[in-house]
Design a protein around this motif. Structure first.
Motif, mmCIF file in Angstrom:
data_model
loop_
_atom_site.group_PDB
_atom_site.id
_atom_site.type_symbol
_atom_site.label_atom_id
_atom_site.label_comp_id
_atom_site.label_asym_id
_atom_site.label_seq_id
_atom_site.Cartn_x
_atom_site.Cartn_y
_atom_site.Cartn_z
ATOM 1 N N VAL A 1 0.853 -1.188 0.000
ATOM 2 C CA VAL A 1 0.000 0.000 0.000
ATOM 3 C C VAL A 1 0.887 1.236 0.000
ATOM 4 O O VAL A 1 1.700 1.434 0.905
ATOM 5 N N SER A 2 0.712 2.070 -1.007
ATOM 6 C CA SER A 2 1.537 3.260 -1.155
ATOM 7 C C SER A 2 0.650 4.487 -1.337
ATOM 8 O O SER A 2 -0.080 4.580 -2.334
ATOM 9 N N VAL A 3 0.683 5.417 -0.386
ATOM 10 C CA VAL A 3 -0.105 6.644 -0.485
ATOM 11 C C VAL A 3 0.675 7.673 -1.298
ATOM 12 O O VAL A 3 1.867 7.503 -1.573
ATOM 13 N N HIS A 4 -0.011 8.757 -1.701
ATOM 14 C CA HIS A 4 0.675 9.758 -2.521
ATOM 15 C C HIS A 4 1.645 10.588 -1.671
ATOM 16 O O HIS A 4 1.656 10.520 -0.429
ATOM 17 N N ASP A 5 2.461 11.380 -2.344
ATOM 18 C CA ASP A 5 3.567 12.077 -1.682
ATOM 19 C C ASP A 5 3.115 13.075 -0.630
ATOM 20 O O ASP A 5 3.879 13.384 0.302
ATOM 21 N N ASP A 6 1.905 13.620 -0.770
ATOM 22 C CA ASP A 6 1.425 14.615 0.188
ATOM 23 C C ASP A 6 0.650 13.995 1.344
ATOM 24 O O ASP A 6 -0.006 14.725 2.101
ATOM 25 N N ALA A 7 0.704 12.689 1.485
ATOM 26 C CA ALA A 7 0.010 12.021 2.591
ATOM 27 C C ALA A 7 1.024 11.317 3.484
ATOM 28 O O ALA A 7 2.050 10.830 3.018
ATOM 29 N N ARG A 8 0.724 11.282 4.783
ATOM 30 C CA ARG A 8 1.593 10.544 5.704
ATOM 31 C C ARG A 8 0.743 9.606 6.546
ATOM 32 O O ARG A 8 -0.399 9.924 6.917
ATOM 33 N N ILE A 9 1.281 8.437 6.810
ATOM 34 C CA ILE A 9 0.602 7.425 7.601
ATOM 35 C C ILE A 9 1.016 7.570 9.061
ATOM 36 O O ILE A 9 2.211 7.546 9.382
ATOM 37 N N LEU A 10 0.032 7.731 9.930
ATOM 38 C CA LEU A 10 0.296 7.823 11.364
ATOM 39 C C LEU A 10 0.178 6.443 12.006
ATOM 40 O O LEU A 10 -0.271 5.487 11.370
ATOM 41 N N ASP A 11 0.560 6.356 13.248
ATOM 42 C CA ASP A 11 0.495 5.074 13.946
ATOM 43 C C ASP A 11 -0.932 4.540 13.951
ATOM 44 O O ASP A 11 -1.891 5.292 14.188
ATOM 45 N N PRO A 12 -1.087 3.246 13.697
ATOM 46 C CA PRO A 12 -2.438 2.683 13.655
ATOM 47 C C PRO A 12 -3.073 2.616 15.042
ATOM 48 O O PRO A 12 -2.374 2.562 16.063
ATOM 49 N N THR A 13 -4.390 2.620 15.058
ATOM 50 C CA THR A 13 -5.144 2.439 16.293
ATOM 51 C C THR A 13 -6.423 1.699 15.954
ATOM 52 O O THR A 13 -6.978 1.864 14.861
ATOM 53 N N ALA A 14 -6.897 0.900 16.894
ATOM 54 C CA ALA A 14 -8.074 0.070 16.622
ATOM 55 C C ALA A 14 -9.324 0.893 16.360
ATOM 56 O O ALA A 14 -10.259 0.439 15.694
ATOM 57 N N THR A 15 -9.358 2.131 16.889
ATOM 58 C CA THR A 15 -10.503 3.025 16.651
ATOM 59 C C THR A 15 -9.965 4.325 16.060
ATOM 60 O O THR A 15 -9.689 5.290 16.803
ATOM 61 N N PRO A 16 -9.797 4.377 14.739
ATOM 62 C CA PRO A 16 -9.173 5.560 14.127
ATOM 63 C C PRO A 16 -9.888 6.868 14.441
ATOM 64 O O PRO A 16 -9.241 7.909 14.583
ATOM 65 N N ALA A 17 -11.221 6.827 14.584
ATOM 66 C CA ALA A 17 -11.977 8.063 14.805
ATOM 67 C C ALA A 17 -11.559 8.776 16.075
ATOM 68 O O ALA A 17 -11.638 10.010 16.160
ATOM 69 N N GLU A 18 -11.100 8.041 17.099
ATOM 70 C CA GLU A 18 -10.759 8.684 18.358
ATOM 71 C C GLU A 18 -9.522 9.564 18.257
ATOM 72 O O GLU A 18 -9.278 10.402 19.129
#
Length: 341
Positions: A61-78
């Motif tokens: 999975v590769s996002v575009h250059d202007d996006a960054r992936i943060l640490d995962p969490t079981a409830t992303p909305a929080e």
């Protein structure tokens, strides 16, 4: 996706971010991140994109250059309240749990459709994916036509047995998959196919998440009667819907009305003919629609459908440019299927 519409909406609302939470494969998450995520994720746009997945993302999975992936969490909305300021914009489809997390943190949430407007005009890379999807659609349609053309007898049959609607669907899907697309085919008939039966086929494969759209109607042993006249009406109606568009001036509804009017000019009653025009992209139907003006960069499905004595479909994909609207692809519209296109 062009982010200018989001930037403008944020400025107008004095909001600092656009937020959303979507399931695996969600088209809005994909539009913002540039990738089809295999899990639920929260996304925040504030000039750049931050993505919070519910679990670690695989290496492919590769996002575009202007996006960054943060640490995962079981409830992303929080995580949303920690990533934004005092005011955000969100779609009306923002999940309830995400709205609650934001509200409980004192974040003001206003609804917007700016994300839809941002997807209305396609970027060069999006147009390339759409063209690839339409090329795959033509491969699928050609394979379905060849199956019908190479069959004999009545009902149609070949060495593998009767030609059925299910076989037509499988054949088209296999060809589109071979072309590198995620296939989808609809055949508007059932069971074994008679030599004189109209076989309406619609294919809408995806490449990198973007949909192609192509519909044709074939009759293996046509006597040149009703179905030929209906197919000609559909062909000219689709062309009329494309030709009438003055980019930057004409609405989608006006183009659809022209398709319907052209069908009527061939003597079909108003209740029998339907012209439909709408945007296509990460979803089969998206902006522009209705009274939206067709702007450069929009990609349109232009469809003519007749349902009188029999059913006939003709539909093509077209792109709006500064110079007008141009059909994507060139698959023939003849009612008689050929073994080789």
């Amino acid at each position: 996706m062009r982010p200018a519409a989001l930037d403008s909406a944020l400025a107008d609302a004095s909001a600092d971010a656009f937020v959303f939470v979507g399931p695996a494969g969600d088209p809005l998450v994909r539009a913002l991140s540039g990738a089809a995520l295999p899990c639920r994720a929260a996304v925040v746009y504030a000039g750049r994109v931050a993505v919070v997945p519910e679990r670690p993302l695989p290496d492919y999975v590769s996002v575009h250059d202007d996006a960054r992936i943060l640490d995962p969490t079981a409830t992303p909305a929080e995580r949303l309240p920690d990533l934004v300021g005092d005011a955000v914009l969100a779609p009306r489809t923002l999940p309830h749990d995400a709205a609650l997390y934001l509200d409980n943190a004192g974040v003001d949430v206003s609804s917007t459709d700016a994300h839809l407007r941002a997807r209305e005009r396609k970027t060069d890379s999006e147009l390339a994916a759409l063209r690839d999807a339409q090329a795959a659609a033509e491969e699928g349609m050609a394979a379905a036509a060849a199956l019908l053309a190479n069959a004999a007898d009545d009902p149609l049959a070949d060495d593998a047995g009767d030609v059925t609607a299910e076989r037509v669907c499988r054949t088209a899907n296999a060809a589109m998959a071979q072309a590198g697309a995620d296939p989808e085919t609809v055949v508007d008939t059932e069971g074994s196919i008679a030599a004189s039966d109209p076989v309406p086929i619609r294919v809408s494969p995806r490449v990198d998440g973007y949909y192609g759209w192509l519909a044709r109607t074939f009759v293996a042993d046509s006597d040149g009667g009703w179905e030929r006249r209906a197919t000609l009406a559909g062909e000219y109606a689709v062309d009329a819907g494309i030709d009438i568009v003055d980019v930057g001036e004409t609405t989608v509804d006006a183009a659809a009305d022209e398709v319907t009017a052209e069908l009527g000019s061939y003597g079909f009653p108003p209740t029998a003919g339907t012209g439909t025009v709408h945007g296509v992209g990460l979803e089969r139907r998206e902006l522009p629609v209705g009274d939206d003006i067709v702007e450069p960069g929009a990609v349109l499905a232009v469809r003519a459908e007749l349902d009188a004595e029999k059913t006939v479909w003709v539909a093509d994909l077209a792109v709006a440019t500064e110079d007008g609207v141009q059909r994507i692809g060139d698959f023939p519209r003849s009612v008689v299927p050929k073994p080789d296109y």
